[in-house]
Design a protein around this motif. Structure first.
Motif, PDB file in Angstrom:
ATOM      1  N   GLY A  79     -13.210  -4.938 -21.373  1.00 18.04           N
ATOM      2  CA  GLY A  79     -14.081  -4.424 -20.326  1.00 18.04           C
ATOM      3  C   GLY A  79     -14.276  -5.377 -19.161  1.00 18.04           C
ATOM      4  N   ASN A  80     -13.791  -6.598 -19.289  1.00 26.43           N
ATOM      5  CA  ASN A  80     -13.928  -7.548 -18.182  1.00 26.43           C
ATOM      6  C   ASN A  80     -12.908  -7.298 -17.071  1.00 26.43           C
ATOM      7  OD1 ASN A  80     -16.100  -9.387 -18.764  1.00 26.43           O
ATOM      8  ND2 ASN A  80     -14.900  -9.993 -20.542  1.00 26.43           N
ATOM      9  N   PHE A  81     -11.782  -6.725 -17.430  1.00 25.68           N
ATOM     10  CA  PHE A  81     -10.730  -6.479 -16.447  1.00 25.68           C
ATOM     11  C   PHE A  81     -10.172  -5.071 -16.645  1.00 25.68           C
ATOM     12  CE2 PHE A  81     -10.812 -11.061 -16.734  1.00 25.68           C
ATOM     13  CZ  PHE A  81     -10.635 -11.461 -15.423  1.00 25.68           C
ATOM     14  N   VAL A  82     -10.705  -4.128 -15.908  1.00 28.32           N
ATOM     15  CA  VAL A  82     -10.203  -2.762 -16.011  1.00 28.32           C
ATOM     16  C   VAL A  82      -9.590  -2.385 -14.658  1.00 28.32           C
ATOM     17  CG1 VAL A  82     -10.754  -0.391 -16.613  1.00 28.32           C
ATOM     18  CG2 VAL A  82     -12.074  -2.267 -17.623  1.00 28.32           C
ATOM     19  N   PRO A  83      -8.272  -2.230 -14.605  1.00 27.40           N
ATOM     20  CA  PRO A  83      -7.654  -1.904 -13.319  1.00 27.40           C
ATOM     21  C   PRO A  83      -8.006  -0.491 -12.877  1.00 27.40           C
ATOM     22  CG  PRO A  83      -6.018  -1.922 -15.081  1.00 27.40           C
ATOM     23  CD  PRO A  83      -7.310  -2.375 -15.688  1.00 27.40           C
ATOM     24  N   ILE A  84      -8.279  -0.331 -11.602  1.00 32.32           N
ATOM     25  CA  ILE A  84      -8.600   0.991 -11.058  1.00 32.32           C
ATOM     26  C   ILE A  84      -7.821   1.210  -9.766  1.00 32.32           C
ATOM     27  CG2 ILE A  84     -10.727   0.050  -9.985  1.00 32.32           C
ATOM     28  CD1 ILE A  84     -11.923   2.901 -10.275  1.00 32.32           C
ATOM     29  N   THR A  85      -7.198   2.367  -9.662  1.00 29.10           N
ATOM     30  CA  THR A  85      -6.498   2.757  -8.442  1.00 29.10           C
ATOM     31  C   THR A  85      -7.082   4.081  -7.966  1.00 29.10           C
ATOM     32  OG1 THR A  85      -4.482   1.717  -9.243  1.00 29.10           O
ATOM     33  CG2 THR A  85      -4.232   3.267  -7.426  1.00 29.10           C
ATOM     34  N   ILE A  86      -7.423   4.136  -6.703  1.00 29.23           N
ATOM     35  CA  ILE A  86      -8.033   5.341  -6.133  1.00 29.23           C
ATOM     36  C   ILE A  86      -7.176   5.822  -4.970  1.00 29.23           C
ATOM     37  CG2 ILE A  86     -10.075   6.276  -4.974  1.00 29.23           C
ATOM     38  CD1 ILE A  86     -11.605   3.865  -6.308  1.00 29.23           C
ATOM     39  N   VAL A  87      -6.800   7.087  -5.015  1.00 32.54           N
ATOM     40  CA  VAL A  87      -6.083   7.691  -3.890  1.00 32.54           C
ATOM     41  C   VAL A  87      -6.852   8.942  -3.478  1.00 32.54           C
ATOM     42  CG1 VAL A  87      -3.896   8.615  -3.047  1.00 32.54           C
ATOM     43  CG2 VAL A  87      -3.891   6.890  -4.856  1.00 32.54           C
ATOM     44  N   ALA A  88      -7.314   8.954  -2.239  1.00 32.12           N
ATOM     45  CA  ALA A  88      -8.017  10.128  -1.731  1.00 32.12           C
ATOM     46  C   ALA A  88      -7.067  10.913  -0.838  1.00 32.12           C
ATOM     47  CB  ALA A  88      -9.265   9.717  -0.955  1.00 32.12           C
ATOM     48  N   GLU A  89      -7.087  12.228  -1.030  1.00 30.74           N
ATOM     49  CA  GLU A  89      -6.200  13.087  -0.257  1.00 30.74           C
ATOM     50  C   GLU A  89      -6.785  13.253   1.145  1.00 30.74           C
ATOM     51  OE1 GLU A  89      -5.022  17.543  -0.924  1.00 30.74           O
ATOM     52  OE2 GLU A  89      -4.715  16.374  -2.757  1.00 30.74           O
ATOM     53  N   SER A  90      -6.077  12.736   2.139  1.00 28.31           N
ATOM     54  CA  SER A  90      -6.585  12.816   3.518  1.00 28.31           C
ATOM     55  C   SER A  90      -5.440  12.532   4.476  1.00 28.31           C
ATOM     56  CB  SER A  90      -7.700  11.787   3.713  1.00 28.31           C
ATOM     57  OG  SER A  90      -7.990  11.618   5.086  1.00 28.31           O
ATOM     58  N   PRO A  91      -5.383  13.241   5.606  1.00 36.93           N
ATOM     59  CA  PRO A  91      -4.324  12.939   6.585  1.00 36.93           C
ATOM     60  C   PRO A  91      -4.548  11.605   7.300  1.00 36.93           C
ATOM     61  CG  PRO A  91      -5.789  14.678   7.389  1.00 36.93           C
ATOM     62  CD  PRO A  91      -6.202  14.385   5.986  1.00 36.93           C
ATOM     63  N   MET A  92      -5.750  11.061   7.199  1.00 37.02           N
ATOM     64  CA  MET A  92      -6.113   9.782   7.836  1.00 37.02           C
ATOM     65  C   MET A  92      -5.824   9.793   9.344  1.00 37.02           C
ATOM     66  SD  MET A  92      -7.637   8.141   5.495  1.00 37.02           S
ATOM     67  CE  MET A  92      -7.792   6.363   5.738  1.00 37.02           C
ATOM     68  N   THR A  93      -6.208  10.894   9.989  1.00 38.10           N
ATOM     69  CA  THR A  93      -6.118  10.983  11.446  1.00 38.10           C
ATOM     70  C   THR A  93      -7.497  10.689  12.030  1.00 38.10           C
ATOM     71  OG1 THR A  93      -6.636  13.328  11.333  1.00 38.10           O
ATOM     72  CG2 THR A  93      -4.308  12.735  11.343  1.00 38.10           C
ATOM     73  N   ASP A  94      -7.565  10.574  13.368  1.00 39.08           N
ATOM     74  CA  ASP A  94      -8.859  10.327  14.010  1.00 39.08           C
ATOM     75  C   ASP A  94      -9.855  11.431  13.662  1.00 39.08           C
ATOM     76  OD1 ASP A  94      -8.076   7.979  15.107  1.00 39.08           O
ATOM     77  OD2 ASP A  94      -7.471   8.845  17.045  1.00 39.08           O
ATOM     78  N   ALA A  95      -9.353  12.673  13.597  1.00 38.35           N
ATOM     79  CA  ALA A  95     -10.240  13.810  13.370  1.00 38.35           C
ATOM     80  C   ALA A  95     -10.641  13.944  11.896  1.00 38.35           C
ATOM     81  CB  ALA A  95      -9.564  15.095  13.830  1.00 38.35           C
ATOM     82  N   ASP A  96      -9.755  13.539  10.996  1.00 37.65           N
ATOM     83  CA  ASP A  96      -9.994  13.774   9.569  1.00 37.65           C
ATOM     84  C   ASP A  96      -9.500  12.578   8.764  1.00 37.65           C
ATOM     85  OD1 ASP A  96     -10.295  14.669   7.023  1.00 37.65           O
ATOM     86  OD2 ASP A  96      -8.998  16.419   7.204  1.00 37.65           O
ATOM     87  N   HIS A  97     -10.426  11.719   8.395  1.00 43.56           N
ATOM     88  CA  HIS A  97     -10.044  10.559   7.588  1.00 43.56           C
ATOM     89  C   HIS A  97     -11.155  10.187   6.614  1.00 43.56           C
ATOM     90  CE1 HIS A  97     -12.027   8.886  11.250  1.00 43.56           C
ATOM     91  NE2 HIS A  97     -12.588   8.082  10.376  1.00 43.56           N
ATOM     92  N   VAL A 127      -6.774   2.550  -2.513  1.00 47.27           N
ATOM     93  CA  VAL A 127      -7.289   1.215  -2.783  1.00 47.27           C
ATOM     94  C   VAL A 127      -7.167   0.910  -4.270  1.00 47.27           C
ATOM     95  CG1 VAL A 127      -8.900   1.129  -0.847  1.00 47.27           C
ATOM     96  CG2 VAL A 127      -9.666   2.033  -3.035  1.00 47.27           C
ATOM     97  N   GLN A 128      -7.095  -0.376  -4.544  1.00 49.50           N
ATOM     98  CA  GLN A 128      -6.920  -0.841  -5.911  1.00 49.50           C
ATOM     99  C   GLN A 128      -7.827  -2.033  -6.149  1.00 49.50           C
ATOM    100  OE1 GLN A 128      -2.811  -1.843  -6.414  1.00 49.50           O
ATOM    101  NE2 GLN A 128      -2.589  -0.566  -8.214  1.00 49.50           N
ATOM    102  N   SER A 129      -8.385  -2.138  -7.363  1.00 47.97           N
ATOM    103  CA  SER A 129      -9.140  -3.332  -7.710  1.00 47.97           C
ATOM    104  C   SER A 129      -9.209  -3.447  -9.231  1.00 47.97           C
ATOM    105  CB  SER A 129     -10.544  -3.282  -7.092  1.00 47.97           C
ATOM    106  OG  SER A 129     -11.160  -4.541  -7.187  1.00 47.97           O
ATOM    107  N   ARG A 130     -10.044  -4.364  -9.693  1.00 50.08           N
ATOM    108  CA  ARG A 130     -10.272  -4.503 -11.132  1.00 50.08           C
ATOM    109  C   ARG A 130     -11.764  -4.548 -11.346  1.00 50.08           C
ATOM    110  NH1 ARG A 130      -6.587  -9.511 -11.282  1.00 50.08           N
ATOM    111  NH2 ARG A 130      -4.543  -8.572 -11.047  1.00 50.08           N
TER     112      ARG A 130
END
Lengths: 166, 107
Positions: A79-97, A127-130
């Motif tokens: 439990g001290n090191f649990v890798p997590i990767t998050i991907v959010a579905e988004s076009p990442m444009t000025d209007a929608d990010h 993004v990714q972290s632990r």
């Protein structure tokens, strides 16, 4: 020579059989325990400060599921090191990010694990972290979009050895 | 005490590519929930802020809690606008700030 090969095969076979037997009984034990847990507390008990933190995000908004992919192990041995990767579905444009991604823990002493601030400059909301997990619990990921949409994802992680200092 | 920042960037990059930026730093991330041998609480000291700039623009920021593991690893994505230099900064509860600059070689 032939004899020694024969013996080693026998040994291996008996070893495999013994291992299988042990594995099966371990699994039986595990499933009976899981069954007992199911009767007691499932989903995992959530802390009051977690509920409070989550409600702050949810007031006045209906969160949308299915927009965030979270990669977390189902069973975390440490439990001290649990890798997590998050991907959010988004076009990442000025209007929608994606503006912000939050990680909340339902069973740690502190509910807020991290907040990541993104912008169209990122191109992809990944993004990714632990992280630390004090015990088996739900991890909730929220993504605030520039359009006002709030995306949510819930993952359950079973922890073998808790990150007890978190 | 935070030290030894490490940055991993892809080797060959073209303008317009979306790249992964991997960062790591050595830090105890003391949660404030632990006690020493005499039973005294150990003061919390975590990296609470991580900021990444590319050129003059802030491209990523993270606010971290004690639920992030020791030696925090953070990775994020960037759409490369062109050649430039990254500036990464980690700030902990004691106000210690570690800054690392890394050039990005763009083909």
């Amino acid at each position: 020579m032939a004899d020694s090969v024969h013996i080693s095969i026998l040994n291996r076979r008996s070893f495999i059989l013994a291992t299988l037997g042990a594995a099966c009984s371990a699994q039986l034990f595990a499933s009976s325990r899981a069954f007992a847990d199911a009767g007691a507390v499932l989903p995992f008990e959530r802390t009051a400060h977690f509920e409070e933190a989550l409600q702050k995000f949810l007031t006045g908004v209906t969160p949308v599921e299915g927009l965030i992919a979270v990669d977390l192990p189902e069973i975390a041995e440490n439990g001290n090191f649990v890798p997590i990767t998050i991907v959010a579905e988004s076009p990442m444009t000025d209007a929608d990010h994606v503006r912000k991604i939050h990680i909340l823990s339902s069973g740690n002493p502190v509910a807020s694990v991290a907040t990541f601030r993104l912008s169209p400059l990122n191109g992809t909301a990944r993004v990714q972290s632990r992280m630390r997990l004090a015990r088996s619990q739900d991890v909730i990921v929220l993504a605030e979009m520039s359009t006002g949409v709030l995306a949510i994802a819930t993952m359950t992680v079973k922890v073998t050895i808790g990150g007890c200092q978190s | 005490m935070a030290n030894n920042p490490r940055i991993k960037l892809p080797d060959s990059v073209k303008a317009g590519d979306i790249i992964e930026v991997k960062t790591l730093i050595t830090h105890v991330m003391e949660t404030g929930h632990r006690k020493d041998r005499d039973g005294n609480a150990i003061e919390r000291n975590i990296i609470n802020t991580f900021v990444a700039k590319f050129g003059d623009a802030e491209v990523f920021r993270a606010e971290l809690g004690p639920g992030i593991s020791a030696n925090p690893y953070i990775s994020f994505q960037l759409r490369v606008p062109g050649p430039g230099t990254f500036e990464f900064a980690w700030i902990d509860d004691q106000g210690v700030k570690v800054v690392e600059t890394t050039p990005l070689n763009v083909a």
